[in-house]
Scaffold this motif. Sequence first.
Motif, mmCIF file in Angstrom:
data_model
loop_
_atom_site.group_PDB
_atom_site.id
_atom_site.type_symbol
_atom_site.label_atom_id
_atom_site.label_comp_id
_atom_site.label_asym_id
_atom_site.label_seq_id
_atom_site.Cartn_x
_atom_site.Cartn_y
_atom_site.Cartn_z
ATOM 1 N N LEU A 138 -1.833 6.588 -3.228
ATOM 2 C CA LEU A 138 -0.751 5.659 -3.498
ATOM 3 C C LEU A 138 -0.091 5.201 -2.195
ATOM 4 N N VAL A 142 -0.352 1.257 -0.635
ATOM 5 C CA VAL A 142 0.834 0.449 -0.338
ATOM 6 C C VAL A 142 0.792 -0.028 1.117
ATOM 7 N N GLU A 151 -3.009 -3.294 -6.847
ATOM 8 C CA GLU A 151 -2.249 -3.027 -8.065
ATOM 9 C C GLU A 151 -3.018 -2.089 -8.987
ATOM 10 N N GLN A 154 -2.891 1.432 -7.459
ATOM 11 C CA GLN A 154 -1.532 1.946 -7.575
ATOM 12 C C GLN A 154 -1.216 2.355 -9.008
ATOM 13 N N THR A 155 -1.612 1.515 -9.969
ATOM 14 C CA THR A 155 -1.357 1.834 -11.376
ATOM 15 C C THR A 155 -2.066 3.123 -11.772
ATOM 16 N N GLN A 158 -0.304 6.045 -10.127
ATOM 17 C CA GLN A 158 0.969 6.282 -10.805
ATOM 18 C C GLN A 158 0.755 7.015 -12.126
ATOM 19 N N SER A 179 9.601 2.983 -3.106
ATOM 20 C CA SER A 179 9.468 1.943 -4.131
ATOM 21 C C SER A 179 8.537 2.390 -5.250
ATOM 22 N N GLN A 180 7.471 3.075 -4.892
ATOM 23 C CA GLN A 180 6.533 3.567 -5.900
ATOM 24 C C GLN A 180 7.112 4.756 -6.657
#
Length: 570
Positions: A138, A142, A151, A154-155, A158, A179-180
């Motif tokens: 992650l 970024v 994206e 990252q998804t 997450q 932010s994440q």
Amino acid sequence: DTETPSWRTGLHSDWLLRVGPAEYRIHKVLTGHGPRASAFLCSAFTTGQQLSVGSAEDGCSPGACRAETDLSNILPEQVWPFVGQVLDFIYSQHITITIENAVPLLRCADALQIRSLFLVSGEGINELLSVTSAPKFLGDTVALLGGELAEQIQTSAQNVIADSFDSYSLEDLRQIPTSQLVLILKRDDLSIVHENEVFDRVRALAEAMQREVSTEDVTQLWQTVRLGALSNGYFVKAAQVDAIPKMALIRSKVLHRRCGNNMLQGPMELQAMVDNWPVGPCRPRKPFKDLVCAVLYSVDTEARSDPDVERNITAATLVVEEIEFLGGRAQIENIFAGSPSARENAEPINMDKVDVAFVLAPWTPSDKRIVSLINFVDNGGGAVLLSFIGGLSKGTWLEHQYEPLLTGKVGDNTPYEDVFLATAGSSTCSLDCSDSSIKRTQDTVTPPRILCGVDSINGRRRITSKLVDGAKVLAKWSDGQPLVVQHPSKNVFSVSQRVSRIFELDDDLGHDDTLQLVLNVMVYAGKESKRLQGQAGRHTVIDSITGLRPEEDQEIGAFITNAGGVNVSL
């Protein structure tokens, strides 16, 4: 000379790559052509400006000139140390994808338009994505990637972190960009048993990061805590946090239970602001997400004159409502031997599709339902039992030691004594250590954090207790008797019941958190059931990585744009 051309020796090299302070002497025919070629370099070789910078003394062939390409403005500085691995792959197909190099190599593959390395790196991320690697992936994504592919990664990262949030240390969470981390902490499906856990994590993060990040970032972290869902004890702690406006704290508490799942999404939620502090969403987290639950109660419904009948039915119904309120699915069944649903021709709950069962059995269940429950536990299913004197504490269930805690009555002339949840100290002392020195003593066990959100549990009845050999006491009453016991070898938990009113929720009668305790234990048992049965989901980054094939006319670069200010495509 039969030595194989290599960028490491520069033998017969005819092009120079500059990456920051490093220089790489390469061969156009090997790096610009073939299955592992760089389309970017191939274009540079054929259309780029040819600058004579070499001589025989530094490795060029006699009469040959060597031009150069400077990648220092093409590749971000974070990936410069990995350029040698990229060249190793082009020259020899040798590459080992690791947690450290996966995203940097993917960034290099995109910028240099090396389709084969792009696929290998993407497949490596799919294989390596795990609880351990997700924070690193992650953070790297970024920093290094952009666009649709970023994206997607990252998804997926997450999702992994949210699913296993309770397993991460403070240092693990500090690896994640703020932010994440805020996006993760806002999720309904965060893997916690109670909002108090989020408060604890945010407080620790705020204290650790206050010198590293801005006040605004710390405030954003605090705004992820659903203040209205905190227990009463933690609500007092939140009032002591200077960063949290007091009016926002009060408003959130009022709105939380009133709104619940009926909280409207959109503009109304956005308007829930006090002192520029969002008090929504008022809906709760979803600790029961993906859990299928069975609520099994054994009550003689024909004995309506007995007030305990209605109390137990109400308690079972309340558990169902809470499970569904917290994101799970629940079915309810009366398993009493004489009830219509327990007769031979009645269709019982299909326990093969259940993760965890809550069993409330003051009356003895039917033999058929007991056998079904035994098979369910033997196959890894979780069971949380509200222990009574009677009910399951007899017959086959008892003989085969499925019940980790057995309670018995004391003499009828024995006076009642108020008991309560012990809150600090040792959770592993034996049942005979009930002197006054250990009253109000209990460790919070992690995991499972079964006492999270549990401020008070009250009881009166005197009981005797006996444990199955090896059973673990997770929580105690103030008189030293066990409150929650875990079976030594099965996914079964017993919760000791010492009041006639099940789940005291009426403030006039005295608030009680037994319901929250039962729900916490059910969440743990349900997740353990999924683990034992191998149902834990595996996260794949996205099909666009593993789905690409060299023969397909798809543009790799189109997936990653605005990465470090560079836009490239094949």
